[in-house]
Design an enzyme around this catalytic site. Structure first.
Site, PDB file in Angstrom:
ATOM      1  N   TRP A   1       0.831  -1.219   0.000  1.00  0.00           N
ATOM      2  CA  TRP A   1       0.000   0.000   0.000  1.00  0.00           C
ATOM      3  C   TRP A   1       0.852   1.250   0.000  1.00  0.00           C
ATOM      4  O   TRP A   1       0.528   2.230  -0.671  1.00  0.00           O
ATOM      5  CB  TRP A   1      -1.003  -0.025   1.154  1.00  0.00           C
ATOM      6  CG  TRP A   1      -2.060  -1.076   0.928  1.00  0.00           C
ATOM      7  CD1 TRP A   1      -2.282  -2.184   1.689  1.00  0.00           C
ATOM      8  CD2 TRP A   1      -3.001  -1.148  -0.161  1.00  0.00           C
ATOM      9  NE1 TRP A   1      -3.304  -2.927   1.141  1.00  0.00           N
ATOM     10  CE2 TRP A   1      -3.760  -2.317   0.024  1.00  0.00           C
ATOM     11  CE3 TRP A   1      -3.270  -0.337  -1.266  1.00  0.00           C
ATOM     12  CZ2 TRP A   1      -4.776  -2.704  -0.864  1.00  0.00           C
ATOM     13  CZ3 TRP A   1      -4.277  -0.707  -2.146  1.00  0.00           C
ATOM     14  CH2 TRP A   1      -5.018  -1.880  -1.942  1.00  0.00           C
TER      15      TRP A   1
ATOM     16  N   ASP B   1      -2.276   6.479   6.472  1.00  0.00           N
ATOM     17  CA  ASP B   1      -3.266   5.563   5.914  1.00  0.00           C
ATOM     18  C   ASP B   1      -3.610   4.583   7.036  1.00  0.00           C
ATOM     19  O   ASP B   1      -2.816   3.704   7.385  1.00  0.00           O
ATOM     20  CB  ASP B   1      -2.671   4.823   4.708  1.00  0.00           C
ATOM     21  CG  ASP B   1      -3.662   3.830   4.089  1.00  0.00           C
ATOM     22  OD1 ASP B   1      -4.727   3.589   4.695  1.00  0.00           O
ATOM     23  OD2 ASP B   1      -3.360   3.315   2.998  1.00  0.00           O
TER      24      ASP B   1
ATOM     25  N   LYS C   1     -12.598  -2.120   5.746  1.00  0.00           N
ATOM     26  CA  LYS C   1     -11.813  -3.034   6.574  1.00  0.00           C
ATOM     27  C   LYS C   1     -12.345  -3.059   8.006  1.00  0.00           C
ATOM     28  O   LYS C   1     -12.615  -4.115   8.549  1.00  0.00           O
ATOM     29  CB  LYS C   1     -10.333  -2.626   6.586  1.00  0.00           C
ATOM     30  CG  LYS C   1      -9.730  -2.378   5.205  1.00  0.00           C
ATOM     31  CD  LYS C   1      -9.294  -3.646   4.512  1.00  0.00           C
ATOM     32  CE  LYS C   1      -9.007  -3.467   3.030  1.00  0.00           C
ATOM     33  NZ  LYS C   1      -8.085  -2.391   2.683  1.00  0.00           N
TER      34      LYS C   1
HETATM   35  C1  PLP Z   1      -7.446  -1.796   1.388  1.00  0.00           C
HETATM   36  C2  PLP Z   1      -6.424  -0.743   1.570  1.00  0.00           C
HETATM   37  C3  PLP Z   1      -6.275   0.333   0.679  1.00  0.00           C
HETATM   38  C4  PLP Z   1      -7.126   0.471  -0.570  1.00  0.00           C
HETATM   39  O1  PLP Z   1      -8.419   0.775  -0.232  1.00  0.00           O
HETATM   40  P1  PLP Z   1      -9.523   1.085  -1.362  1.00  0.00           P
HETATM   41  O2  PLP Z   1     -10.631   1.647  -0.529  1.00  0.00           O
HETATM   42  O3  PLP Z   1      -9.847  -0.202  -2.025  1.00  0.00           O
HETATM   43  O4  PLP Z   1      -8.946   2.067  -2.293  1.00  0.00           O
HETATM   44  C5  PLP Z   1      -5.306   1.277   0.932  1.00  0.00           C
HETATM   45  N1  PLP Z   1      -4.520   1.187   2.010  1.00  0.00           N
HETATM   46  C6  PLP Z   1      -4.622   0.174   2.895  1.00  0.00           C
HETATM   47  C7  PLP Z   1      -3.719   0.127   4.078  1.00  0.00           C
HETATM   48  C8  PLP Z   1      -5.583  -0.817   2.702  1.00  0.00           C
HETATM   49  O5  PLP Z   1      -5.695  -1.835   3.574  1.00  0.00           O
END
Ligand code: PLP
Length: 348
Positions: free
Chosen positions: A90, A160, A184
């Site tokens: 990521w 993030d 998530k």
């Molecule tokens: C799943 C995830 C993403 C991507 O998320 P989307 O909503 O599908 O764009 C980005 N960063 C992390 C840490 C993730 O777990």
């Protein structure tokens, strides 16, 4: 998973929300019913995360990946360079996208260690002129998690938090911006959460699409355009569920117990392995491999029969991955451990 209590409440309210005669997805986003739902979600999240008053909470769309672009567009504020940690898949994607807008200084990278760790502080090369410092608190695919919030002095810190938000208490005041895709640990896909400090907004680059401009969305209570109403409603129910459970401190204790149990079962098995350095092991995503990869298919088939689903590792790394987000009950982890022990015994 979504907490079962939340799904049950949504089911009860499905045909008639609170005497309105409507399902939430039939409501006008500007009507008084939905406005009350959105306001309560905002207030409950602020309470659960103890978000200070000088932060805006934005309920947006486009996913965490959308924020890979929105962040440089909104936060460069006339600067030409930003700092990024590279700790996994990521981080890499965030870096790749930021490079379209600015120079990226990679503060530190664990790529040569196969992303099995967080680079030690002595190796960090922070740039005092950076517009902000970005890091991925929990690498969802690799199962690597920072054990501490990096200290970046006066340079705003951007995180993030997609796969670790709401998993334990966090000091919001340490950050310039926090973002997370909802799917998530918050609620359904389609909703993206941004928590941003007031002084950082209002300087988006002129070509920023209007719906991606934090200031425009903040001034319109995240309703410059129609928000993902049903996803926001379910997220609001999840915030209420967390409050009832005792908040993030209680949630964190449960999560720590769940993770420690599973790691200890892996480490003591002589049959399974987790590649991540102990200090940086994720509480949420626990990848593991079988010493004999020829048994992977049998392991997954048996797991499915035992009601243990989606254990297959990410396509980029293979093996297994147990994602034990907030809504996964402790009994779910116990069931996985006892299946793993049984499988090891039968296949040694
Ligand atoms: C799943 C995830 C993403 C991507 O998320 P989307 O909503 O599908 O764009 C980005 N960063 C992390 C840490 C993730 O777990």
């Amino acid at each position: 998973m979504i907490p079962t209590a939340v799904i049950q409440q949504a089911e009860q309210e499905f045909l008639d929300w609170n005497g309105s005669g409507m399902n939430v997805m039939e409501m006008s986003h500007r009507g008084k019913e939905f406005t009350s739902i959105a306001n309560k979600a905002d207030a409950d999240l602020r309470e659960v995360m103890a978000i200070p008053e000088n932060y805006k909470v934005l309920f947006l769309q486009g996913g965490a990946s959308g924020q890979f672009s929105s962040i440089p567009m909104n936060l460069l504020r006339g600067r030409t360079t930003a700092d990024y940690f590279n700790t996994g898949q990521w981080s890499k994607k965030a870096i790749q996208e930021a490079k379209r807008y600015c120079d990226v200084n990679v503060v530190a990278s664990s790529e040569e260690n196969n992303f099995s760790t967080v680079p030690s502080k002595s190796a960090w090369k922070l740039n005092p002129d950076a517009a902000y410092v970005h890091y991925t608190a929990n690498e969802t695919i690799g199962g690597v998690e920072f054990d501490d919030i990096p200290d970046t002095g006066d340079v705003p810190l951007v995180v993030d938090l997609s796969s670790t938000i709401l998993s334990r208490p966090i000091d919001v005041s340490r950050f310039g911006l926090i973002y997370a895709g909802a799917q998530k640990n918050i609620g359904p896909a389609g909703l993206t959460l941004v928590i941003v400090r007031d002084d950082l907004i209002g300087n988006a680059i002129p070509s920023t699409p209007i719906t991606l401009d934090y200031k425009i969305q903040a001034d319109n209570d995240s309703m410059y355009n129609t928000p993902p109403t049903y996803a926001l409603y379910i997220a609001g129910l999840v915030f209420q569920w967390l409050k009832k459970l005792g908040g993030l401190k209680a949630m964190g204790e449960i999560n720590q117990r769940k993770a420690e149990k599973l790691y200890s079962a892996i480490d003591n098995s002589g049959f399974y392995q987790n590649p991540v350095e102990k200090q940086y092991r994720s509480w949420m995503n626990i990848p593991f491999t079988l010493n004999n990869a020829d048994l992977d298919a049998a392991f997954l088939a048996g797991a499915k029969t035992a009601g243990l689903l989606t254990l297959k590792g990410h396509r980029s790394v293979g093996g297994m991955r147990a994602s034990i987000y907030n809504a996964m009950p402790e009994e779910g982890v116990d069931a996985l451990i006892s299946y793993m022990q049984k499988f090891a015994k039968q296949n040694r």
